[in-house]
Design a protein around this motif. Structure first.
Motif, PDB file in Angstrom:
ATOM      1  N   GLU A  67       0.831  -1.204   0.000  1.00 16.45           N
ATOM      2  CA  GLU A  67       0.000   0.000   0.000  1.00 16.45           C
ATOM      3  C   GLU A  67       0.872   1.265   0.000  1.00 16.45           C
ATOM      4  N   MET A  68       1.959   1.228   0.772  1.00 15.62           N
ATOM      5  CA  MET A  68       2.868   2.389   0.807  1.00 15.62           C
ATOM      6  C   MET A  68       3.445   2.653  -0.585  1.00 15.62           C
ATOM      7  N   VAL A  69       3.864   1.577  -1.246  1.00 13.98           N
ATOM      8  CA  VAL A  69       4.484   1.739  -2.566  1.00 13.98           C
ATOM      9  C   VAL A  69       3.422   2.124  -3.606  1.00 13.98           C
ATOM     10  N   LYS A  70       2.199   1.658  -3.378  1.00 13.44           N
ATOM     11  CA  LYS A  70       1.106   2.049  -4.275  1.00 13.44           C
ATOM     12  C   LYS A  70       0.858   3.559  -4.171  1.00 13.44           C
ATOM     13  N   ILE A  71       0.866   4.082  -2.951  1.00 13.90           N
ATOM     14  CA  ILE A  71       0.654   5.524  -2.752  1.00 13.90           C
ATOM     15  C   ILE A  71       1.760   6.308  -3.470  1.00 13.90           C
ATOM     16  N   MET A  72       2.990   5.840  -3.327  1.00 12.10           N
ATOM     17  CA  MET A  72       4.100   6.571  -3.955  1.00 12.10           C
ATOM     18  C   MET A  72       4.069   6.484  -5.478  1.00 12.10           C
ATOM     19  N   SER A  73       3.803   5.289  -5.989  1.00 12.91           N
ATOM     20  CA  SER A  73       3.932   5.074  -7.436  1.00 12.91           C
ATOM     21  C   SER A  73       2.639   5.360  -8.192  1.00 12.91           C
ATOM     22  N   GLY A  74       1.513   5.325  -7.477  1.00 11.20           N
ATOM     23  CA  GLY A  74       0.224   5.463  -8.138  1.00 11.20           C
ATOM     24  C   GLY A  74      -0.149   4.201  -8.900  1.00 11.20           C
ATOM     25  N   MET A  75       0.548   3.098  -8.598  1.00 10.58           N
ATOM     26  CA  MET A  75       0.278   1.837  -9.293  1.00 10.58           C
ATOM     27  C   MET A  75       0.018   0.716  -8.301  1.00 10.58           C
TER      28      MET A  75
ATOM     29  N   MET B   2       2.470  10.299  -8.870  1.00 13.37           N
ATOM     30  CA  MET B   2       1.643  11.466  -9.124  1.00 13.37           C
ATOM     31  C   MET B   2       2.355  12.760  -8.764  1.00 13.37           C
ATOM     32  N   TRP B   3       2.275  13.694  -9.682  1.00 10.00           N
ATOM     33  CA  TRP B   3       2.762  15.041  -9.393  1.00 10.00           C
ATOM     34  C   TRP B   3       1.685  15.744  -8.564  1.00 10.00           C
ATOM     35  N   LYS B   4       2.067  16.389  -7.493  1.00  7.34           N
ATOM     36  CA  LYS B   4       1.083  17.094  -6.672  1.00  7.34           C
ATOM     37  C   LYS B   4       1.392  18.586  -6.653  1.00  7.34           C
ATOM     38  N   GLU B   5       0.327  19.375  -6.568  1.00  8.77           N
ATOM     39  CA  GLU B   5       0.484  20.833  -6.542  1.00  8.77           C
ATOM     40  C   GLU B   5       1.346  21.280  -5.357  1.00  8.77           C
ATOM     41  N   LYS B   6       1.268  20.516  -4.266  1.00 11.98           N
ATOM     42  CA  LYS B   6       2.033  20.915  -3.073  1.00 11.98           C
ATOM     43  C   LYS B   6       3.553  20.805  -3.292  1.00 11.98           C
ATOM     44  N   TYR B   7       3.968  20.149  -4.372  1.00 11.38           N
ATOM     45  CA  TYR B   7       5.400  20.036  -4.654  1.00 11.38           C
ATOM     46  C   TYR B   7       5.981  21.306  -5.283  1.00 11.38           C
ATOM     47  N   LYS B   8       5.087  22.178  -5.775  1.00  8.53           N
ATOM     48  CA  LYS B   8       5.558  23.394  -6.438  1.00  8.53           C
ATOM     49  C   LYS B   8       6.339  24.287  -5.487  1.00  8.53           C
ATOM     50  N   ILE B   9       7.430  24.876  -5.985  1.00  5.70           N
ATOM     51  CA  ILE B   9       8.149  25.810  -5.129  1.00  5.70           C
ATOM     52  C   ILE B   9       7.957  27.258  -5.598  1.00  5.70           C
ATOM     53  N   GLY B  10       7.233  27.413  -6.708  1.00  5.66           N
ATOM     54  CA  GLY B  10       6.916  28.770  -7.184  1.00  5.66           C
ATOM     55  C   GLY B  10       7.956  29.349  -8.122  1.00  5.66           C
ATOM     56  N   VAL B  11       8.846  28.515  -8.624  1.00  2.86           N
ATOM     57  CA  VAL B  11       9.833  28.974  -9.608  1.00  2.86           C
ATOM     58  C   VAL B  11       9.587  28.153 -10.864  1.00  2.86           C
ATOM     59  N   GLU B  12       9.187  28.839 -11.917  1.00  5.32           N
ATOM     60  CA  GLU B  12       8.701  28.151 -13.111  1.00  5.32           C
ATOM     61  C   GLU B  12       9.679  27.128 -13.695  1.00  5.32           C
ATOM     62  N   LEU B  13      10.933  27.530 -13.831  1.00  7.95           N
ATOM     63  CA  LEU B  13      11.936  26.636 -14.421  1.00  7.95           C
ATOM     64  C   LEU B  13      12.082  25.347 -13.592  1.00  7.95           C
ATOM     65  N   ILE B  14      12.218  25.517 -12.285  1.00  4.62           N
ATOM     66  CA  ILE B  14      12.427  24.364 -11.391  1.00  4.62           C
ATOM     67  C   ILE B  14      11.171  23.485 -11.345  1.00  4.62           C
ATOM     68  N   ASP B  15      10.009  24.106 -11.202  1.00  5.92           N
ATOM     69  CA  ASP B  15       8.769  23.317 -11.130  1.00  5.92           C
ATOM     70  C   ASP B  15       8.548  22.524 -12.418  1.00  5.92           C
ATOM     71  N   GLY B  16       8.868  23.136 -13.546  1.00  8.11           N
ATOM     72  CA  GLY B  16       8.722  22.449 -14.834  1.00  8.11           C
ATOM     73  C   GLY B  16       9.644  21.245 -14.916  1.00  8.11           C
ATOM     74  N   GLN B  17      10.867  21.412 -14.444  1.00  5.93           N
ATOM     75  CA  GLN B  17      11.831  20.301 -14.474  1.00  5.93           C
ATOM     76  C   GLN B  17      11.403  19.186 -13.506  1.00  5.93           C
ATOM     77  N   HIS B  18      10.905  19.576 -12.344  1.00  8.36           N
ATOM     78  CA  HIS B  18      10.428  18.569 -11.386  1.00  8.36           C
ATOM     79  C   HIS B  18       9.286  17.756 -11.984  1.00  8.36           C
ATOM     80  N   ARG B  19       8.376  18.470 -12.646  1.00  5.53           N
ATOM     81  CA  ARG B  19       7.230  17.781 -13.249  1.00  5.53           C
ATOM     82  C   ARG B  19       7.706  16.781 -14.303  1.00  5.53           C
ATOM     83  N   GLU B  20       8.685  17.216 -15.097  1.00  2.00           N
ATOM     84  CA  GLU B  20       9.242  16.339 -16.126  1.00  2.00           C
ATOM     85  C   GLU B  20       9.933  15.118 -15.501  1.00  2.00           C
ATOM     86  N   LEU B  21      10.660  15.337 -14.410  1.00  2.07           N
ATOM     87  CA  LEU B  21      11.317  14.232 -13.712  1.00  2.07           C
ATOM     88  C   LEU B  21      10.284  13.224 -13.195  1.00  2.07           C
ATOM     89  N   PHE B  22       9.214  13.732 -12.609  1.00  3.47           N
ATOM     90  CA  PHE B  22       8.161  12.845 -12.111  1.00  3.47           C
ATOM     91  C   PHE B  22       7.556  12.036 -13.254  1.00  3.47           C
TER      92      PHE B  22
END
Lengths: 154, 138
Positions: A67-75, B2-22
């Motif tokens: 469940e923990m890994v599911k939360i992290m991965s979304g899978m 999942m990318w979450k809004e709470k991960y944003k730091i408010g700097v466009e370049l960095i947030d865009g790269q983080h989203r791409e990494l995710f």
């Protein structure tokens, strides 16, 4: 063994679970046990060196780990494979790193060894020569425990 | 992942790269966890790993440059965290070569990468945004 050792780990669990899993854990009653046995389905052991020396053993059920890994991965995760056990090991590594930071605020300078993940029930590894403390922790996705056995290096 | 809004730091370049990494790590996890035969997914695995190796360095460099620009006091500590992670990735890259990309080791790398990235972006990186939001004062 002092309560502040386990409190440093508990605080780290709270922070990391909230941050990474959006889960609020709750502690249950602390008990004293004679030795540490990796008796859960997914166990992660961390060694501590420095002002404190000993080991900390985290024990999770299979369901909670998946469940923990599911939360992290979304899978959906089905088995305790290398991916799942490595992710679990890293979460425990992060918790332990935070715990070491908390301990340093209490005046203890410590280091941790890389996590060792032990999968499979009854892989009994009794490693403590001294008594250990067990802290059960309840969460909405299951219960797990932290066993800690450390002594102060003079 | 999942990318979450709470991960944003408010700097466009960095947030865009983080989203791409995710997005990339998520694709990678999907690939390594899929039911297909290992041989069949290996080319996709290698491709993602090559991309990640390059992209992580670009991102870390950009993020560190930004920290310097705003006079972020945690710069040195953060740079060391990045360095340790790059060293770890390098160690895995060598292990992959030695073991001809064994499924076991690639899976292990995937699990670690995912958990590390979530914690780093949700935790350590937020401090950069917090510093900036306070007007760049400690």
């Amino acid at each position: 063994m002092k309560a502040q050792y386990i409190n440093s780990f508990y605080k780290a669990v709270l922070d990391v679970f909230r941050l990474m899993l959006d889960i609020n854990p709750e502690r249950e009653e602390l008990t004293v046990v004679d030795d540490m046995i990796a008796g859960n389905e997914a166990n992660v052991m961390i060694g501590i060196t420095g002002d404190l020396a000993g080991s900390v053993l985290f024990g999770f059920t299979k369901d909670m780990t998946l469940e923990m890994v599911k939360i992290m991965s979304g899978m959906e995760m089905k088995k305790l494979d290398s991916f799942v056990s490595s992710a679990l090991g890293e979460v425990v590594n992060i918790i332990s790193g935070n715990a070491v930071t908390n301990l340093s605020k209490e005046g203890y300078t410590c280091d941790i060894s890389p996590p060792q993940v032990i999968i499979g029930e009854n892989r009994s590894i009794s490693m403590a020569t001294e008594k250990a403390l067990t802290l059960p922790i309840k969460t909405e996705i299951g219960k797990f425990e932290i066993n800690i056995s450390v002594r102060e290096n003079q | 992942m999942m990318w979450k809004e709470k991960y944003k730091i408010g700097v466009e370049l960095i947030d865009g790269q983080h989203r791409e990494l995710f997005r990339r790590v998520s694709d990678f996890v999907k690939t390594v966890q899929s039911e297909d035969k290992w041989d069949e997914k290996l080319s996709k695995v290698k491709e993602t790993l090559e991309f990640m190796k390059a992209y992580v360095i670009t991102h870390f460099d950009d993020e560190e440059a930004y920290q310097k620009e705003i006079g972020y006091p945690g710069y040195e500590r953060h740079r060391q965290i990045h360095q340790r992670f790059k060293d770890e990735v390098q160690k895995y890259a060598e292990k992959f070569q030695e073991e001809s990309y064994s499924e076991e080791t690639v899976q292990e790398f995937g699990g670690k990468l995912m958990a590390w990235l979530i914690n780093h972006v949700a935790g350590e990186d937020q401090k950069i945004g917090d510093f900036q939001n306070r007007g760049g004062s400690v």
